[in-house]
Design a protein around this motif. Sequence first.
Motif: not given
Length: 491
Positions: A68, A70, A72, A115, A117, A155, A157, A255, A257, A302, A304, A306
């Motif tokens: 996983g 992610t 921030d 995973d 978050a 998972s 999110t 997964s 996104a 995984g 993500d 951003h």
Amino acid sequence: MAGSKRSSGAAVRQLITVVVLFLLLIALAVAYYLITRPPQLQGQGAKDRQFLFSIYGFEGDLLRRPSGVTFDADGNIYIADTGKKRIVVFDGQGNFLRVFGEAGKSKNQLWGPIDLAITPDGRAFVVDRENSKLVEYDRSGRALRDITTEEPPTSITMANDLLFVTTDSGVLIADLKGNLQTGYIKRGKEKGQFDRPAGVAVAKDGTMYVADTLNYRVQAINSKGKVLWVYGKPVPADKAVQFDSKDRKFGLPASIALDENNQLYIVDGLNHELTVMDTKGEFVEKIGDTGHADGTFYYPDGIDYHDGRLAIADKYNDRIEVFRTPTPPGQQWRAFVPYAALLLLLPLLLIPFLRRGQRYVLAPSAAELLAADEEREAVAAAMKTVTADGELAEWGAERTDLNLKWIALEADEDDVETVASRYGLTKEDASAVVIAAGLKGKRVLIAEGDVLKRAAKDLEVPLVTYSEIKAVLSDKGSKSDKKQAAQEGDE
């Protein structure tokens, strides 16, 4: 009159000279751009998604099977380093920041982090599937508490100030303190039901896009629980890996996104690629190829998004890959500036490139293991067709018990002799490497031995061992599918 004609001719020649010089200047600019730009995400439909960097570890401490990843709010990258039972944090440029999480099966410890978050205030909620819980950490990485779930979580999110947690039977929705508010829990194959979903992407209007993993589909569900659309459909439980149909959309949707352009990126773990869709459920493209080089994948997991970047847990390459996504609406013209000159080279681009499906090249060492394996059915079903040199293909065609279609290819004798001599390989092994190197599109060499691995790496040929294939098939759901089939038989 003659002087006028001579003047006109000179003007034409000058104009031609200027045009030619202009075209040469553009060609040089294009060549410079192509040479100096970063590596691209490889595969059909890659467009302008640029590879930025990979994260393999820090200070000599390498990642191990990261599942996983992610971002921030500041763009820092958090990694669920599954194999080493910890969380590792890097900044937006890939520089190491810190590590947290204590390995173990007791309170506030991690044994199977897959995973995580990050809340706006910097707290982390980590999915520990092995211990059927979430572990909450403060912004410094200090464990605060365990949050147990009735089913093992798959998972998590964070979106719209809510936490979306998937389990074997559906999606739980909680506030940022971890308090359950509602959920969509019903295991099955009908619309609105789930089978081990492994990822959720959430739009600003509350619409959930769920990677319904063992139903081999994506479901879109609005904030009132209404199913808006479904892409893909379940496959027979006893043929999950080897089932082949034009209606099958995913090898295994691992997964998902959502970017700011309203495009969905679904990680297809078994096909080593991303499926791109719009939020109306329309297919856009597939991107990515099998491999170990930058911009390729080897059983990714995984994902993500951003601020214009995608981070992908390239699990079996033991790394995180970060890519730049297409330019947001209103600024697309910037992306076309470096490519406009390519129109001048259009005649060179008229030769069509047909991307083949993944092709497996079998070396003698792997063929021997396949023939000796009494539980080879899943491996053979996954490959279906293999390529080998003439002698090995002839042997394989006579082995009807292997349930494989064999394609015979002859490698160039000079190339085989060169590779064999350079690496100290047998003629048969060298032939397998040369054949794999000469194939276009997706191809994987299945072979054993460190020397073969070194030769394949030098020739940029993706190589996997027979044991790795079996491990991946087991890891990616074949065991759970057999268990489910047995349960359905009992019913």
